[in-house]
Scaffold this motif. Structure first.
Motif, PDB file in Angstrom:
ATOM      1  N   VAL A 129      -7.519   7.431   6.085  1.00 21.03           N
ATOM      2  CA  VAL A 129      -7.602   6.700   6.357  1.00 21.03           C
ATOM      3  C   VAL A 129      -7.754   4.576   5.716  1.00 21.03           C
ATOM      4  CG1 VAL A 129      -8.821   5.014   8.717  1.00 21.03           C
ATOM      5  CG2 VAL A 129      -8.248   7.425   8.948  1.00 21.03           C
ATOM      6  N   LEU A 130      -8.469   4.840   4.775  1.00 23.07           N
ATOM      7  CA  LEU A 130      -9.311   3.754   4.155  1.00 23.07           C
ATOM      8  C   LEU A 130      -7.136   3.902   2.808  1.00 23.07           C
ATOM      9  CD1 LEU A 130     -12.142   4.906   3.115  1.00 23.07           C
ATOM     10  CD2 LEU A 130     -11.003   2.871   4.268  1.00 23.07           C
ATOM     11  N   ILE A 131      -6.638   5.053   2.796  1.00 20.34           N
ATOM     12  CA  ILE A 131      -5.432   5.161   1.558  1.00 20.34           C
ATOM     13  C   ILE A 131      -4.654   4.541   2.130  1.00 20.34           C
ATOM     14  CG2 ILE A 131      -4.098   6.304   0.460  1.00 20.34           C
ATOM     15  CD1 ILE A 131      -6.664   9.026  -0.042  1.00 20.34           C
ATOM     16  N   LEU A 132      -4.391   4.848   3.522  1.00 18.54           N
ATOM     17  CA  LEU A 132      -3.593   4.131   4.610  1.00 18.54           C
ATOM     18  C   LEU A 132      -3.564   2.792   4.769  1.00 18.54           C
ATOM     19  CD1 LEU A 132      -2.630   7.265   7.766  1.00 18.54           C
ATOM     20  CD2 LEU A 132      -1.124   6.770   5.681  1.00 18.54           C
ATOM     21  N   VAL A 133      -4.143   2.399   4.888  1.00 15.48           N
ATOM     22  CA  VAL A 133      -4.731   1.273   5.269  1.00 15.48           C
ATOM     23  C   VAL A 133      -4.638   0.127   4.005  1.00 15.48           C
ATOM     24  CG1 VAL A 133      -6.681  -0.655   5.903  1.00 15.48           C
ATOM     25  CG2 VAL A 133      -6.667   1.248   7.063  1.00 15.48           C
ATOM     26  N   SER A 134      -4.562   0.781   2.881  1.00 20.44           N
ATOM     27  CA  SER A 134      -4.635  -0.102   1.446  1.00 20.44           C
ATOM     28  C   SER A 134      -2.878  -0.057   1.275  1.00 20.44           C
ATOM     29  CB  SER A 134      -5.107   1.420  -0.227  1.00 20.44           C
ATOM     30  OG  SER A 134      -6.419   1.004   0.249  1.00 20.44           O
ATOM     31  N   TYR A 135      -2.744   1.262   2.026  1.00 14.76           N
ATOM     32  CA  TYR A 135      -0.693   0.750   1.388  1.00 14.76           C
ATOM     33  C   TYR A 135       0.314   0.173   2.289  1.00 14.76           C
ATOM     34  CZ  TYR A 135      -0.365   3.910  -3.258  1.00 14.76           C
ATOM     35  OH  TYR A 135      -0.820   3.799  -3.746  1.00 14.76           O
ATOM     36  N   ILE A 136      -0.579  -0.196   3.504  1.00 10.84           N
ATOM     37  CA  ILE A 136       0.213  -0.991   4.766  1.00 10.84           C
ATOM     38  C   ILE A 136       0.072  -2.599   3.918  1.00 10.84           C
ATOM     39  CG2 ILE A 136      -0.730  -2.224   6.981  1.00 10.84           C
ATOM     40  CD1 ILE A 136      -1.417   0.323   7.728  1.00 10.84           C
ATOM     41  N   HIS A 137      -1.827  -2.792   2.890  1.00 10.89           N
ATOM     42  CA  HIS A 137      -1.804  -4.555   2.925  1.00 10.89           C
ATOM     43  C   HIS A 137      -0.207  -4.534   1.320  1.00 10.89           C
ATOM     44  CE1 HIS A 137      -4.471  -6.200   5.541  1.00 10.89           C
ATOM     45  NE2 HIS A 137      -5.212  -4.720   5.305  1.00 10.89           N
ATOM     46  N   ILE A 138      -0.129  -2.991   0.706  1.00  3.87           N
ATOM     47  CA  ILE A 138       0.631  -3.226  -0.686  1.00  3.87           C
ATOM     48  C   ILE A 138       2.050  -3.578   0.222  1.00  3.87           C
ATOM     49  CG2 ILE A 138       1.097  -1.112  -2.455  1.00  3.87           C
ATOM     50  CD1 ILE A 138      -1.555  -0.213  -2.059  1.00  3.87           C
ATOM     51  N   VAL A 139       2.248  -2.840   0.912  1.00  2.22           N
ATOM     52  CA  VAL A 139       3.708  -2.483   0.956  1.00  2.22           C
ATOM     53  C   VAL A 139       4.056  -3.694   1.823  1.00  2.22           C
ATOM     54  CG1 VAL A 139       5.461  -1.566   3.338  1.00  2.22           C
ATOM     55  CG2 VAL A 139       3.950   0.095   1.887  1.00  2.22           C
ATOM     56  N   ARG A 150      -5.468   0.002  -6.616  1.00  8.11           N
ATOM     57  CA  ARG A 150      -3.822  -0.361  -6.896  1.00  8.11           C
ATOM     58  C   ARG A 150      -3.593  -0.725  -5.218  1.00  8.11           C
ATOM     59  NH1 ARG A 150      -1.307  -0.595 -10.170  1.00  8.11           N
ATOM     60  NH2 ARG A 150      -3.254  -0.267 -11.255  1.00  8.11           N
ATOM     61  N   TYR A 151      -4.781  -1.334  -4.439  1.00 12.30           N
ATOM     62  CA  TYR A 151      -4.588  -2.790  -3.252  1.00 12.30           C
ATOM     63  C   TYR A 151      -5.583  -3.535  -3.773  1.00 12.30           C
ATOM     64  CZ  TYR A 151      -6.959  -5.117   0.249  1.00 12.30           C
ATOM     65  OH  TYR A 151      -6.973  -5.913   1.042  1.00 12.30           O
ATOM     66  N   VAL A 152      -5.980  -3.829  -4.372  1.00 13.32           N
ATOM     67  CA  VAL A 152      -6.639  -4.864  -5.075  1.00 13.32           C
ATOM     68  C   VAL A 152      -5.434  -5.668  -6.585  1.00 13.32           C
ATOM     69  CG1 VAL A 152      -8.361  -6.133  -6.620  1.00 13.32           C
ATOM     70  CG2 VAL A 152      -9.024  -4.825  -5.439  1.00 13.32           C
ATOM     71  N   ALA A 153      -5.052  -4.935  -7.116  1.00 12.08           N
ATOM     72  CA  ALA A 153      -3.924  -4.967  -8.192  1.00 12.08           C
ATOM     73  C   ALA A 153      -2.500  -5.879  -7.868  1.00 12.08           C
ATOM     74  CB  ALA A 153      -3.099  -4.254  -8.579  1.00 12.08           C
ATOM     75  N   ILE A 154      -2.340  -4.913  -6.605  1.00 16.42           N
ATOM     76  CA  ILE A 154      -1.139  -5.620  -6.130  1.00 16.42           C
ATOM     77  C   ILE A 154      -1.091  -6.957  -5.133  1.00 16.42           C
ATOM     78  CG2 ILE A 154       0.529  -4.910  -4.747  1.00 16.42           C
ATOM     79  CD1 ILE A 154       0.945  -2.198  -5.996  1.00 16.42           C
ATOM     80  N   CYS A 155      -1.986  -6.814  -4.269  1.00 12.61           N
ATOM     81  CA  CYS A 155      -2.829  -7.862  -3.277  1.00 12.61           C
ATOM     82  C   CYS A 155      -3.490  -8.954  -3.982  1.00 12.61           C
ATOM     83  CB  CYS A 155      -3.614  -7.412  -2.163  1.00 12.61           C
ATOM     84  SG  CYS A 155      -2.580  -5.895  -1.197  1.00 12.61           S
ATOM     85  N   LYS A 178       9.064  -2.327  -9.436  1.00 13.39           N
ATOM     86  CA  LYS A 178       7.421  -1.910 -10.079  1.00 13.39           C
ATOM     87  C   LYS A 178       6.622  -1.819  -9.935  1.00 13.39           C
ATOM     88  CE  LYS A 178       5.291  -3.854 -14.813  1.00 13.39           C
ATOM     89  NZ  LYS A 178       4.868  -5.341 -14.947  1.00 13.39           N
ATOM     90  N   ALA A 179       5.962  -2.851  -8.513  1.00 10.71           N
ATOM     91  CA  ALA A 179       4.455  -2.681  -7.783  1.00 10.71           C
ATOM     92  C   ALA A 179       4.939  -1.055  -6.916  1.00 10.71           C
ATOM     93  CB  ALA A 179       5.008  -3.473  -6.853  1.00 10.71           C
ATOM     94  N   PHE A 180       6.442  -0.611  -6.976  1.00 14.01           N
ATOM     95  CA  PHE A 180       6.692   0.458  -6.015  1.00 14.01           C
ATOM     96  C   PHE A 180       6.043   1.762  -6.677  1.00 14.01           C
ATOM     97  CE2 PHE A 180       8.412  -1.714  -2.633  1.00 14.01           C
ATOM     98  CZ  PHE A 180       7.903  -1.072  -1.381  1.00 14.01           C
ATOM     99  N   SER A 181       6.729   1.456  -8.319  1.00 20.07           N
ATOM    100  CA  SER A 181       6.668   1.984  -8.966  1.00 20.07           C
ATOM    101  C   SER A 181       5.590   2.696  -9.865  1.00 20.07           C
ATOM    102  CB  SER A 181       7.598   1.566 -10.237  1.00 20.07           C
ATOM    103  OG  SER A 181       6.897   0.870 -10.850  1.00 20.07           O
ATOM    104  N   THR A 182       4.264   1.723  -9.603  1.00 17.50           N
ATOM    105  CA  THR A 182       3.828   2.606  -9.818  1.00 17.50           C
ATOM    106  C   THR A 182       2.068   2.638  -8.827  1.00 17.50           C
ATOM    107  OG1 THR A 182       2.694   0.019  -9.284  1.00 17.50           O
ATOM    108  CG2 THR A 182       2.499   0.436 -11.187  1.00 17.50           C
ATOM    109  N   CYS A 183       2.576   3.019  -7.865  1.00 21.39           N
ATOM    110  CA  CYS A 183       2.608   3.104  -6.111  1.00 21.39           C
ATOM    111  C   CYS A 183       3.210   4.933  -5.976  1.00 21.39           C
ATOM    112  CB  CYS A 183       2.831   1.978  -5.242  1.00 21.39           C
ATOM    113  SG  CYS A 183       1.906   1.162  -5.480  1.00 21.39           S
ATOM    114  N   GLY A 184       4.156   4.920  -6.680  1.00 17.78           N
ATOM    115  CA  GLY A 184       4.944   6.181  -6.170  1.00 17.78           C
ATOM    116  C   GLY A 184       4.348   7.125  -6.562  1.00 17.78           C
ATOM    117  N   SER A 185       3.899   7.700  -7.438  1.00 16.49           N
ATOM    118  CA  SER A 185       3.555   8.558  -8.229  1.00 16.49           C
ATOM    119  C   SER A 185       1.823   9.156  -8.080  1.00 16.49           C
ATOM    120  CB  SER A 185       2.908   8.604  -9.801  1.00 16.49           C
ATOM    121  OG  SER A 185       4.142   8.504 -10.522  1.00 16.49           O
TER     122      SER A 185
END
Length: 323
Positions: free
Chosen positions: A221-231, A131-136, A245-252
């Protein structure tokens, strides 16, 4: 056969070589056994059927042949195997009114439980990276997350989880066990097995603390770092529709991460006493991440995802292609 945890744990005598253990089970109350059997049988059937539908829907819909759904299908397969490691044995023991599990079966259950459980953790971290690569970095997504890269990531996850499981299982194999051999859980896990050992378990505890802690906390921690960049990237998006749309792909994925890691961290990184109430709390916590989370995953990923709902609808109606 109804055994009191307290009376069994107070039985004396040491035994360095044993042929079987006794599991504490899901409950000590005989009047609850029939209800628990039906409940866990229903949950197991739903877990297998729900996750299998996810895998079939992804495999038969060309629109879902993307890295995100490839990892989701792998997670669904792992959830089926993860739950199948513990629940069928618990159901058999309830039905036969027995709490026994052989020594070899216990070690095999421990190995596969650790392998598939750690695989869940690593896959959730891999999905966060996807998700990080797809959005960032959307322009580089198809290059970075190529099919070969996805297969290598999953293979690396399997290899690492197998090595971790072998390490813990070998250290348990070195231990001697006393005649106080009732395991305070409904399956063979590291902490409960160490509690019933009459050997020095300091090495096992250190390995569990450092290696087990690393397996849980580093992906977290890697998940948290990824989502900090994603948000951060989502908030910079120019359109409200793009942000939604970006938030909906990450919400699940975030919902599953919160549910799974919350129960796992509570179970493995927060020590408990050996009292009866604490054993019941530990069993309840184990049920959360071994049964409830795999049960909810198909609903979380399908109800919030239009593409998954469309693919599942086509699968149910028989309009599928296995090419």
């Amino acid at each position: 056969m109804s055994l009191s945890l307290t009376s069994v744990l107070m039985a004396g005598g040491n035994q360095s070589s044993i042929s079987e253990f006794l599991l504490w089970g899901l409950s000590e109350r005989p009047e609850q056994q029939h209800m628990l059997f039906l409940l866990f049988l229903w949950m197991y059937v739903v877990i297998v059927a729900g996750n299998l539908l996810i895998v079939l829907a992804i495999g038969t819909d060309r629109c879902l042949h993307t890295p995100m759904y490839f990892f989701l299908a792998t997670l669904s397969c792992d959830d089926i195997l993860f739950t199948s490691t513990t629940v069928p044995k618990a159901l058999v023991n309830i039905q036969t009114q027995s709490r026994s599990i052989s020594y070899a079966e216990c070690l095999a259950q421990l190995y596969f439980f650790l392998t598939f459980g750690d695989m869940d953790i690593f896959l959730l971290a891999t999905m966060a990276y996807d998700r990080y690569v797809a959005i960032c970095y959307p322009l580089h997504y198809t290059v970075v997350m190529s099919h070969r890269r996805c297969v290598l990531l999953v293979t690396a996850c399997w290899t690492l989880t197998s090595l971790v499981a072998v390490t813990h299982t070998f250290l348990i194999f070195r231990l001697s066990f006393c005649s106080k051999k009732i395991i305070p859980d409904f399956f063979c896990d590291l902490g409960p097995l160490m509690k019933v050992s009459c050997s020095d378990t300091r090495v096992n505890e250190l390995v569990l603390f450092f290696l087990g802690g690393a397996v849980i906390l580093i992906p977290f921690v890697l998940i948290l770092v990824s989502y900090i960049h994603i948000v951060s990237a989502i908030l910079r998006a120019p359109s409200a529709q793009g942000r939604y749309k970006a938030f909906s792909t990450c919400g699940s994925h975030l919902a599953v991460v919160a549910l799974f890691f919350g129960t796992v961290i509570r179970a493995y990184l927060c020590p408990s006493s050996s009292s009866l109430n604490s054993v019941e709390d530990d069993v309840s916590g184990a049920v959360m991440y071994t049964v409830v989370t795999p049960l909810l995953n198909p609903f979380i990923y399908s109800l919030r995802n239009k593409d998954m709902k469309r693919a599942l609808g086509r699968l149910v109606r028989g309009k599928v292609s296995f090419s």
